[in-house]
Motif scaffolding. Structure first.
Motif, PDB file in Angstrom:
ATOM      1  N   CYS A 284     -29.882  61.729  33.609  1.00  0.00           N
ATOM      2  CA  CYS A 284     -29.688  63.001  32.893  1.00  0.00           C
ATOM      3  C   CYS A 284     -30.210  62.903  31.461  1.00  0.00           C
ATOM      4  O   CYS A 284     -29.910  61.955  30.740  1.00  0.00           O
ATOM      5  N   LEU A 285     -30.976  63.918  31.055  1.00  0.00           N
ATOM      6  CA  LEU A 285     -31.561  63.961  29.718  1.00  0.00           C
ATOM      7  C   LEU A 285     -30.678  64.706  28.723  1.00  0.00           C
ATOM      8  O   LEU A 285     -31.048  64.846  27.561  1.00  0.00           O
ATOM      9  N   SER A 286     -29.549  65.224  29.180  1.00  0.00           N
ATOM     10  CA  SER A 286     -28.686  66.072  28.333  1.00  0.00           C
ATOM     11  C   SER A 286     -29.478  67.212  27.706  1.00  0.00           C
ATOM     12  O   SER A 286     -29.242  67.605  26.573  1.00  0.00           O
ATOM     13  N   CYS A 287     -30.413  67.771  28.462  1.00  0.00           N
ATOM     14  CA  CYS A 287     -31.263  68.834  27.921  1.00  0.00           C
ATOM     15  C   CYS A 287     -30.571  70.194  27.921  1.00  0.00           C
ATOM     16  O   CYS A 287     -31.011  71.112  27.264  1.00  0.00           O
ATOM     17  N   ALA A 288     -29.511  70.325  28.725  1.00  0.00           N
ATOM     18  CA  ALA A 288     -28.713  71.557  28.812  1.00  0.00           C
ATOM     19  C   ALA A 288     -29.365  72.663  29.644  1.00  0.00           C
ATOM     20  O   ALA A 288     -28.822  73.756  29.735  1.00  0.00           O
ATOM     21  N   ARG A 342     -20.444  63.773  29.692  1.00  0.00           N
ATOM     22  CA  ARG A 342     -20.884  65.170  29.613  1.00  0.00           C
ATOM     23  C   ARG A 342     -21.266  65.701  30.991  1.00  0.00           C
ATOM     24  O   ARG A 342     -20.906  66.820  31.353  1.00  0.00           O
ATOM     25  N   TYR A 343     -21.978  64.885  31.760  1.00  0.00           N
ATOM     26  CA  TYR A 343     -22.330  65.363  33.107  1.00  0.00           C
ATOM     27  C   TYR A 343     -21.064  65.537  33.948  1.00  0.00           C
ATOM     28  O   TYR A 343     -20.905  66.526  34.669  1.00  0.00           O
ATOM     29  N   ARG A 344     -20.155  64.558  33.847  1.00  0.00           N
ATOM     30  CA  ARG A 344     -18.913  64.651  34.631  1.00  0.00           C
ATOM     31  C   ARG A 344     -18.110  65.882  34.221  1.00  0.00           C
ATOM     32  O   ARG A 344     -17.544  66.572  35.061  1.00  0.00           O
ATOM     33  N   PRO A 374     -35.173  69.145  34.720  1.00  0.00           N
ATOM     34  CA  PRO A 374     -36.497  68.501  34.647  1.00  0.00           C
ATOM     35  C   PRO A 374     -36.582  67.201  35.425  1.00  0.00           C
ATOM     36  O   PRO A 374     -37.685  66.771  35.772  1.00  0.00           O
ATOM     37  N   VAL A 375     -35.444  66.573  35.713  1.00  0.00           N
ATOM     38  CA  VAL A 375     -35.498  65.339  36.508  1.00  0.00           C
ATOM     39  C   VAL A 375     -34.921  65.553  37.909  1.00  0.00           C
ATOM     40  O   VAL A 375     -34.703  64.592  38.641  1.00  0.00           O
ATOM     41  N   GLY A 376     -34.706  66.804  38.277  1.00  0.00           N
ATOM     42  CA  GLY A 376     -34.331  67.131  39.650  1.00  0.00           C
ATOM     43  C   GLY A 376     -32.942  66.681  40.062  1.00  0.00           C
ATOM     44  O   GLY A 376     -32.707  66.427  41.248  1.00  0.00           O
ATOM     45  N   ILE A 377     -32.014  66.610  39.119  1.00  0.00           N
ATOM     46  CA  ILE A 377     -30.633  66.262  39.496  1.00  0.00           C
ATOM     47  C   ILE A 377     -30.052  67.431  40.296  1.00  0.00           C
ATOM     48  O   ILE A 377     -30.209  68.600  39.933  1.00  0.00           O
ATOM     49  N   ASP A 378     -29.390  67.089  41.385  1.00  0.00           N
ATOM     50  CA  ASP A 378     -28.973  68.075  42.384  1.00  0.00           C
ATOM     51  C   ASP A 378     -27.449  68.008  42.550  1.00  0.00           C
ATOM     52  O   ASP A 378     -26.915  67.000  43.022  1.00  0.00           O
TER      53      ASP A 378
END
Ligand code: SF4
Ligand code: SF4
Length: 393
Positions: A284-288, A342-344, A374-378
């Protein structure tokens, strides 16, 4: 402008008609004639966005979208269809809950200070092409902003309705579109949010492909919608039209790109220390992006600006994201300093703690967060990984 609220179902208002391209054009013209600014899906910058629409010619005829994790492409489809694409990067929240709003302005006046709240007129929007997942998202935000009651609301919370959202929402005329094609990242079926609109619209259209010419089953969902439908050129819909429309929706359901695991809320709640969080945080890039495109995310921050003379100040509210470090800043520092936390926070809020807060899921399965990451996290893949690990235990 007088209007009645959309019903929660369409069975009480059986009015239905078949519209052709001319009828769709007449619908847009009638809405504009009634004073609505029509917003609909149209092509801009290589994507289907929600922009003003003046006629049926402005719609995205003959375009379908290919969507996957971190991927979005428009390719040619059936030239006789206007809605065979699915959702794009924007959701209707940008019109109901704008990305930037002035909360108040202040002016130094002699030795005093005058504060004024902007008296902007409420826009009367007609939203054309609202998909079932986005109708469900509006119902979620209705709860968040205090427009709709819900079991999770604490005593006295009704006093905190967001008045701007409530006014825009009440003024909006909604033309839903039932999906006849599912996108690669869609999973509304597994969230119980689509692909057919269950209610909350004034009119619902179902495109009837394969007719050789554009054809839409138009069904009324409110008295306002029925009155408008009666003014449009078209012919009465028969049982075969309804059957064709149902078959189209079932086709979308059968080809849904993804699915959420069952009981994702309790699953995540009992796996807060799962090693998968560290794995996804490493990507995760934390790009929001996921929060900006999400039709239910509602976090904001406030910003104050002053002019150089110090005589004028403005307070703005703008969209913010739980993926920024500053968002969780309280005295002394940010609570969620790691990408993992943050992701959690985001995913457990969407699928788990949103239920406790608002009595509903915070996710409707629109798939935007997957496509526009942008990195395809699903989100479905992350939930499934945790789900499957329990099976292995
Ligand atoms: S979390 Fe993702 S799939 Fe769910 S509503 Fe938000 S953007 Fe859509
Ligand atoms: S999950 Fe994807 S879209 Fe969301 S913040 Fe991380 S990199 Fe950005």
């Amino acid at each position: 402008m007088e209007r009645t609220a959309p019903t929660t179902g369409r069975s009480a208002l059986p009015e239905a008609a078949i519209l052709d391209r001319e009828g769709l054009d007449a619908l847009i013209a009638a809405l504009r004639g009634d004073g609505y600014a029509v917003i609909g899906p149209r092509l801009r910058d290589g994507a289907i966005v929600l922009d003003p629409v003046e006629s049926a010619d402005d719609l995205s005829w003959g375009l379908i979208d290919e969507q996957d994790g971190g991927r979005y492409r428009l390719v040619p489809g059936d030239a006789q269809t206007a809605f065979s694409h699915t959702v794009g990067p924007q959701s209707w929240k940008r019109h109901l809950y704008p990305p930037r709003q002035t909360l108040w302005t202040g002016r130094r006046d002699g030795r005093g200070f005058t504060v004024e709240t902007p008296a902007d007129p409420v826009p009367h929007h007609a939203f054309l092409g609202v998909r079932a997942c986005d109708l469900a998202a509006m119902a979620v935000q209705d709860r968040v902003f205090g427009v709709a009651p819900h079991e999770g609301r604490s005593a006295g919370q009704e006093r905190f309705t967001d008045s701007g959202y409530a006014a825009r929402r009440a003024a909006a005329f909604i033309v839903a579109v039932n999906c006849g094609r599912a996108g690669g990242t869609c999973f509304c079926d597994s969230m119980g949010a689509g692909p057919k609109a269950a209610g909350g619209y004034d009119l619902a259209l179902t495109e009837l492909p394969g007719c050789g010419t554009p054809a839409f089953l138009a069904e009324a969902g409110s008295a306002t919608g029925a009155a408008l439908l009666a003014r449009l050129p078209g012919h009465a819909a028969g049982p075969q039209d309804r059957a064709a429309a149902d078959a189209s929706v079932e086709q979308a359901r059968a080809h849904m790109g993804r699915a959420m695991v069952p009981d994702a809320g309790p699953l995540l709640a009992r796996n807060l220390e799962h090693p998968r969080w560290a794995e996804v945080a490493a990507r995760c890039l934390s790009c929001a992006n996921c929060t900006m495109v999400c039709p239910t995310c509602f976090c904001t921050t406030v910003e104050d600006t002053t002019d150089l003379s110090g005589d004028h100040v403005e307070r703005w509210r703008r969209w913010d994201s739980c993926f920024t470090v500053d968002f969780s800043y309280i005295h002394g520092g940010a609570i969620r300093q790691s990408g993992l936390s943050r992701y959690r926070q985001w995913m457990t809020h969407k699928l788990s703690s949103w239920w406790e807060q608002f009595g509903t899921s915070g996710c409707t399965g629109c798939g935007r967060c997957i496509t526009w990451c942008p990195v395809g996290i699903d989100i479905t893949e992350e939930a499934r990984a945790i789900h499957d690990s329990e099976g292995r235990g």
